[in-house]
Design an enzyme around this catalytic site. Structure first.
Site, PDB file in Angstrom:
ATOM      1  N   HIS A 266      19.699  80.628  43.601  1.00  0.00           N
ATOM      2  CA  HIS A 266      18.883  79.964  44.626  1.00  0.00           C
ATOM      3  C   HIS A 266      17.532  80.672  44.784  1.00  0.00           C
ATOM      4  O   HIS A 266      16.471  80.035  44.656  1.00  0.00           O
ATOM      5  CB  HIS A 266      19.645  79.961  45.957  1.00  0.00           C
ATOM      6  CG  HIS A 266      18.904  79.314  47.082  1.00  0.00           C
ATOM      7  ND1 HIS A 266      19.137  78.016  47.468  1.00  0.00           N
ATOM      8  CD2 HIS A 266      17.921  79.770  47.902  1.00  0.00           C
ATOM      9  CE1 HIS A 266      18.332  77.701  48.473  1.00  0.00           C
ATOM     10  NE2 HIS A 266      17.580  78.757  48.762  1.00  0.00           N
ATOM     11  N   GLU A 267      17.583  81.973  45.011  1.00  0.00           N
ATOM     12  CA  GLU A 267      16.316  82.705  45.178  1.00  0.00           C
ATOM     13  C   GLU A 267      15.533  82.687  43.864  1.00  0.00           C
ATOM     14  O   GLU A 267      14.302  82.633  43.874  1.00  0.00           O
ATOM     15  CB  GLU A 267      16.571  84.139  45.647  1.00  0.00           C
ATOM     16  CG  GLU A 267      17.301  84.259  46.996  1.00  0.00           C
ATOM     17  CD  GLU A 267      16.680  83.455  48.141  1.00  0.00           C
ATOM     18  OE1 GLU A 267      15.440  83.319  48.156  1.00  0.00           O
ATOM     19  OE2 GLU A 267      17.427  82.946  49.005  1.00  0.00           O
ATOM     20  N   HIS A 270      13.414  79.642  43.851  1.00  0.00           N
ATOM     21  CA  HIS A 270      12.181  79.849  44.631  1.00  0.00           C
ATOM     22  C   HIS A 270      11.178  80.682  43.809  1.00  0.00           C
ATOM     23  O   HIS A 270       9.977  80.407  43.785  1.00  0.00           O
ATOM     24  CB  HIS A 270      12.489  80.623  45.918  1.00  0.00           C
ATOM     25  CG  HIS A 270      13.117  79.805  47.013  1.00  0.00           C
ATOM     26  ND1 HIS A 270      12.495  78.711  47.568  1.00  0.00           N
ATOM     27  CD2 HIS A 270      14.286  79.953  47.697  1.00  0.00           C
ATOM     28  CE1 HIS A 270      13.276  78.210  48.543  1.00  0.00           C
ATOM     29  NE2 HIS A 270      14.364  78.941  48.622  1.00  0.00           N
ATOM     30  N   GLU A 296      12.260  74.397  48.856  1.00  0.00           N
ATOM     31  CA  GLU A 296      13.718  74.296  48.848  1.00  0.00           C
ATOM     32  C   GLU A 296      14.207  73.349  47.742  1.00  0.00           C
ATOM     33  O   GLU A 296      15.309  73.503  47.229  1.00  0.00           O
ATOM     34  CB  GLU A 296      14.202  73.851  50.235  1.00  0.00           C
ATOM     35  CG  GLU A 296      15.654  74.133  50.523  1.00  0.00           C
ATOM     36  CD  GLU A 296      16.037  75.622  50.612  1.00  0.00           C
ATOM     37  OE1 GLU A 296      15.128  76.487  50.568  1.00  0.00           O
ATOM     38  OE2 GLU A 296      17.235  75.921  50.697  1.00  0.00           O
TER      39      GLU A 296
HETATM   40 ZN    ZN Z   1      15.916  78.655  50.103  1.00  0.00          ZN
END
Ligand code: ZN
Length: 502
Positions: A266-267, A270, A296
């Site tokens: 997830h990170e 980003h 997101e």
């Molecule tokens: Zn996030």
């Protein structure tokens, strides 16, 4: 060459440099700082932020901005120059509209509210937090009146986090998503405990090995360690000081390896976005990802559509088995794939699966609007919260700590932020649908460890624009679409019907 735009840019370099320096201090605070460093650090960060704010809101900025606006008046809306001036104007108006006393009071109030929230959550004592929340809400309502809005007060708040979107549009999107997901969720719940994940939660996975595995995955999906690093922190986050220094954190639990794996992906999503911002935008308002929803969309696309897919694990499961032979030797790919996609209505948003996650957001979005519109007294917040959990997820939080006190957002005074999580999910599904149709063997490639075609596509269609466009603009320019709940509903329905054999 646009001389006035160039002057505006030069003038604001110091603002962005101070921000970058404050971000380094913030990263250090979360990752390295000894506990007693907090006081000195708070002062240093406040000084840097105040200096940055002074530069940005100065009359000099206002004058240069006006001159630059005249210069770009006839330029293409999508050009770098016109976009830079437009984005600076948007931020400048917002920052200069609010009186300094209100900004200072808000900052003081959030510091106190955060401490009270932490204590209240620990002691399960909503009454201790309530007066602080009330004070913040009063300040937020003052802010709303000063900023102004066309249709409804919540618009003014949403605009801080997702510029270009109206509450009514978000509400309509969420209503269609809700209508699409409720039958799926009910069918899964009727099916009962069809998916077992006990081999993940009832065995120990040494954290050093988990750590190595996350780095293998991050390298493979294209995260550039020469322009970033991963560290451990209690709350995973991504921070960037420039496109050449984008850092992430993750957290490790022996009995819950999913936290590190999907937290890192997830990170990483980003971070791939930030590492993909063109260098020409560095030290300017365009030099980072655009809105929270777009950000997101990148993290959720990598975490869910890639990281929780069967093809991803066709490649990575044998690698993971080699890391944890004792724990996983007897587990097959299908069992593992189903386990990491188990759907279980639960109390905690950050641990929610793909299907129930958005319901946590609907609940917060609806409660926030009621608070801002004066339809919900804060006395009744805990019960209103529980009522919604019963209605949507058929569970009742046993404590307020796991109920209306669970997230930090309200203690930070950020109302209007939560909807961006679900907007990100919607956008991720729209982008993924398009990239799949343009690159038919995309997912077959995942099974071979091939992620570059996807990253290249995202670079071309999302990352290269930096912060030039709002989410609706980017979708319009790149996909010719407006925001739409259908692709996410279709993606989730297809995936989970197969997993739950519905
Ligand atoms: Zn996030």
């Amino acid at each position: 060459m646009s001389e006035k735009v160039e002057q505006l840019k030069q003038h604001l370099y110091r603002y962005h440099d101070l921000h970058g320096a404050a971000a380094v201090l913030g990263w250090d605070e979360e990752v390295n700082m000894p506990p007693k460093g907090a006081e000195g650090r708070a002062e240093q960060m406040a000084t840097l932020t105040a200096l940055a704010h002074e530069i940005f809101t100065s009359e000099e900025t206002g004058r240069l901005l006006e001159e630059a606006e005249a210069e770009v008046a006839d330029m293409d809306y999508r050009s770098d120059e016109a976009s830079l001036v437009r984005v600076v104007r948007r931020d400048y108006d917002k920052m200069t509209k609010l009186p300094t006393e209100l900004v200072a009071e808000f900052s003081r109030a959030t510091s106190h509210a955060f401490i009270a929230w932490r204590e209240a959550r620990q002691d399960d004592d909503y009454g201790h937090f309530k007066p602080h929340l009330q004070h913040l809400l009063d300040l937020i309502l003052q802010t709303v009146e000063i900023i102004g809005y066309e249709d409804e007060p919540y618009d003014a708040l949403l605009d801080f986090y997702e510029p270009g979107m109206k509450t009514a549009e978000v509400r309509a999107l969420f209503e269609s998503l809700k209508a699409g997901l409720l039958p799926l969720l009910e069918a899964i719940q009727e099916r009962g405990a069809a998916v077992d994940n006990s081999f993940l939660t009832e065995q120990s996975y040494p954290v050093e090995r988990q750590w190595e595995l996350t780095e293998v995955i991050l390298r493979k999906i294209g995260y550039d360690f020469s322009r970033g690093r991963q560290d451990k922190a209690p709350h995973p986050f991504t921070t960037e000081f420039s496109p050449s220094d984008v850092r992430i954190t993750t957290r490790l639990f022996p009995n819950f390896p999913q936290a590190a794996i999907f937290g890192s992906i997830h990170e990483g999503g980003h971070a791939l976005y930030e590492q993909g911002i063109p260098f020409k935008f560095a030290r300017t308002a365009l030099g980072h990802g655009a809105t929270l929803g777009l950000h997101e969309s990148q993290s959720r696309l990598w975490e869910n559509m890639v990281g929780r897919s069967r093809n991803f694990w066709r490649y990575f499961f044998p690698i993971m088995q080699a890391f944890f032979p004792q724990q996983l030797m007897a587990v097959d790919l299908d069992t593992f794939y189903r386990a990491i996609n188990r759907v279980k209505p639960d109390l905690i948003r950050v641990e929610a699966d793909e299907v129930t996650y958005n319901f946590h957001i609907f609940i917060r979005f609806e409660l926030e609007q009621a608070m801002v519109n004066g339809e919900l007294s804060l006395d009744d917040l805990p019960e209103a919260w529980n009522e919604k959990y019963r209605a949507y997820l058929k569970i009742t939080p046993p404590t307020d700590a796991d109920g209306c006190l669970q997230d930090v957002h309200w203690a930070h005074g950020t109302l209007g932020y939560f909807p961006t999580y679900t907007l990100g999910n919607l956008i991720s599904a729209q982008l993924f649908r398009r990239v799949r149709s343009e690159i038919p063997d995309l997912e077959a490639g995942f099974a071979e460890g091939e992620f570059k075609p996807l990253l290249d596509w995202l670079r071309e269609h999302v990352h290269r624009h930096g912060a030039k466009f709002t989410a609706p603009e980017l979708l319009e320019f790149e996909l010719g679409e407006s925001l739409d709940a259908r692709p996410l509903i279709d993606y989730l329905t297809t995936k989970y019907r197969a997993i739950y054999r519905l």
